[in-house]
Design a protein around this motif. Structure first.
Motif, PDB file in Angstrom:
ATOM      1  N   ASP A 328       0.880  -1.176   0.000  1.00 35.05           N
ATOM      2  CA  ASP A 328       0.000   0.000   0.000  1.00 35.05           C
ATOM      3  C   ASP A 328       0.918   1.227   0.000  1.00 35.05           C
ATOM      4  O   ASP A 328       1.864   1.294   0.798  1.00 35.05           O
ATOM      5  N   CYS A 330       0.613   4.170   1.163  1.00 39.00           N
ATOM      6  CA  CYS A 330       0.796   4.981   2.383  1.00 39.00           C
ATOM      7  C   CYS A 330       1.919   4.412   3.249  1.00 39.00           C
ATOM      8  O   CYS A 330       2.575   5.141   3.990  1.00 39.00           O
ATOM      9  N   ASP A 370      -3.619   3.597  -3.548  1.00 38.54           N
ATOM     10  CA  ASP A 370      -2.893   2.671  -2.666  1.00 38.54           C
ATOM     11  C   ASP A 370      -2.186   1.574  -3.460  1.00 38.54           C
ATOM     12  O   ASP A 370      -1.069   1.173  -3.157  1.00 38.54           O
ATOM     13  N   PHE A 379      -4.913  11.373   0.263  1.00 37.25           N
ATOM     14  CA  PHE A 379      -4.145  10.705   1.320  1.00 37.25           C
ATOM     15  C   PHE A 379      -2.962   9.939   0.718  1.00 37.25           C
ATOM     16  O   PHE A 379      -1.806  10.138   1.103  1.00 37.25           O
ATOM     17  N   HIS A 380      -3.250   9.072  -0.273  1.00 37.37           N
ATOM     18  CA  HIS A 380      -2.154   8.289  -0.865  1.00 37.37           C
ATOM     19  C   HIS A 380      -1.279   9.157  -1.771  1.00 37.37           C
ATOM     20  O   HIS A 380      -0.093   8.866  -1.942  1.00 37.37           O
TER      21      HIS A 380
HETATM   22 ZN    ZN Z   1      -3.105   3.088   2.487  1.00 42.17          ZN
END
Ligand code: ZN
Ligand code: FPP
Length: 438
Positions: A328, A330, A370, A379-380
């Protein structure tokens, strides 16, 4: 044994699509409003943090609607507890308090930079005008002296008439010179005062925030996130990072906070949510970050933990957060920032890691997901760009096969601080000290 991983295909992006990401990030709020998506309710504060920090990392923050954001963040402040809420109507929480401070610091430092540039331009203009005035005066005085020399020699006028002009000559020069030197000395002083004012985060109720964070520390040194009592090492990180941004770290029991984090250390060198919880890369980031801020990072088992962290890299190049999990993007941040703090970022394969993050880009809309082919989100995108920045600015890995691509990442992405996930220059300018191992 079946290994959980993804397969990278040749058609997937291999270069950084930075302009597409800039467009993706700056148009995201409008897109969300149209679709009534994540920017509403409790995601609003986090959403702002991901978007603004990603834009900061991608050198694209100046177009931001600063006032609107500052007003929104401040509207989430609760003067009764001293904490920030994720959105109106929710309870104040230490995570949103940290996020609010990070967003405010990023925006306030940006304002300070604009003020700095404006003042430098102004100072340069004034010095230029003073020099021109000085030059004109010199020419004028020389002309006048010449006229009077002619007057004296040709017309044989009395010498005493010329004397005042000879005396005036240096005086006339001195005035603009003093003016120019004065400005050069005064401007940095004014700048220092202006910047110091901004650095104090004037609009933040520092005493209120400190009181809120103090109220969350438990007898054993751990932190709860809000008044409802959930304990998590994430909250220790949020508390330490918030207080470091306010230069008020000594207002909590530092020793107990460190003791609690160290009590969460596992046999594999990693850290979990609470004492005895399994090692998890996100929690490891939080524990190392808290220890780094509190100056006690040297207490961890750096080699053992570094080994566990670099074992998170899968054949695709992507990183997972725990054994047996899918990669992923992140985690390219949670794992790589942890390795960076430990001085062991070069222990993973950078070329493969880069290839994985680049394959997760959406080559039509921009943004990073992700995993390859998933929907991109801020976010990613933030943690993908921050991960690429960490690798691009890693001195230990010098010779790279894709040196040109790495140089592009270095040019397009600001250097990120591994503890705060903010531009390193901002952290340096605020004078925040963190501990890094070698
Ligand atoms: Zn993630
Ligand atoms: C994994 O979450 C990530 C973590 C546990 C780290 C959380 C970090 C913070 C709250 C601090 C953030 C602040 C800054 C400044 C970076 P997850 O719930 O997605 O885990 P999972 O992948 O196992 O589901």
């Amino acid at each position: 044994m079946l290994l959980k991983d993804v397969v990278l295909e040749d058609r997937m992006a291999k270069t950084l699509l930075i302009d597409k990401h800039r467009t993706f990030l700056s148009s995201y709020p409008e897109k969300c409003e149209e679709l009534e998506l994540v920017m509403s309710e409790h995601f609003k504060m986090s959403g702002m943090y991901w978007l603004f920090t990603a834009r900061d990392v991608a050198k694209n923050l100046e177009e931001t609607e600063r006032k609107e954001v500052i007003d929104f963040v401040q509207s989430c402040y609760d003067p009764v507890t001293g904490g920030y809420r994720p959105a109106l109507g929710h309870d104040p929480h230490v995570l949103y308090t940290l996020i609010a401070l990070v967003v405010l610091v990023a925006l306030i430092v940006l304002v300070a930079l604009i003020v700095l540039v404006a003042l430098i331009v102004l100072a340069a203009l004034i010095v230029l005008v003073a020099l021109v005035v000085m030059l004109v005066l010199v020419v004028l005085v020389v002309l006048v002296v010449l006229i009077f020399l002619v007057f004296l020699l040709v017309l044989e006028a009395p010498f005493v008439l010329v004397v005042p002009f000879v005396l005036v000559f240096p005086f006339v020069q001195v005035v603009p010179f003093v003016l120019a030197v004065g400005i050069v000395l005064v401007v940095p002083f004014v700048l220092a005062v202006v910047l110091a004012l901004y650095d104090e985060l004037g609009i933040v109720d520092v005493e209120g925030v400190v009181r809120f964070i103090q109220s969350l520390q438990m007898e054993d040194g751990s932190f709860q996130g809000d008044c409802w009592g959930e304990i998590d090492t994430r909250f220790t990180f949020c508390a330490a990072a918030s207080l470091a941004l306010l230069n008020r770290l000594n207002d909590i029991d530092r020793e107990k906070a460190v003791d609690y984090v160290m009590a969460c250390e596992n046999w594999d060198g990693g850290f979990g949510v609470r004492v005895g919880s399994e090692s998890h890369s996100g929690q490891i980031f939080c524990c190392l970050g808290a220890l780094s801020i509190l100056g006690e990072l040297h207490r961890v088992k750096a080699d053992l933990l570094g080994w566990w962290l670099c074992e998170r890299q899968l054949p695709s190049g992507g990183l997972n957060g725990r054994p047996e999990k899918l990669p992923d993007v992140c985690y390219s941040w949670w794992v790589m920032s942890s390795l960076k703090m430990l001085g062991r970022l070069h222990w993973i394969d950078h070329a493969k890691m880069r290839r994985y993050i680049l394959a997760c880009q959406d080559d039509e809309t921009g943004g990073i997901a992700d995993r390859p082919g998933d929907v991109a989100d801020p976010f990613h995108t933030l943690f993908g760009l921050a991960g690429l920045s960490l690798m691009a600015h890693c001195e230990e890995v010098m010779a790279e096969d894709d040196e040109a691509e790495v140089a592009l990442h270095r040019a397009e992405l600001v250097e990120v601080d591994p503890v705060f996930c903010m531009p390193r220059k901002v952290i340096e300018r605020m004078g925040i000290q963190t501990e890094t191992l070698f």
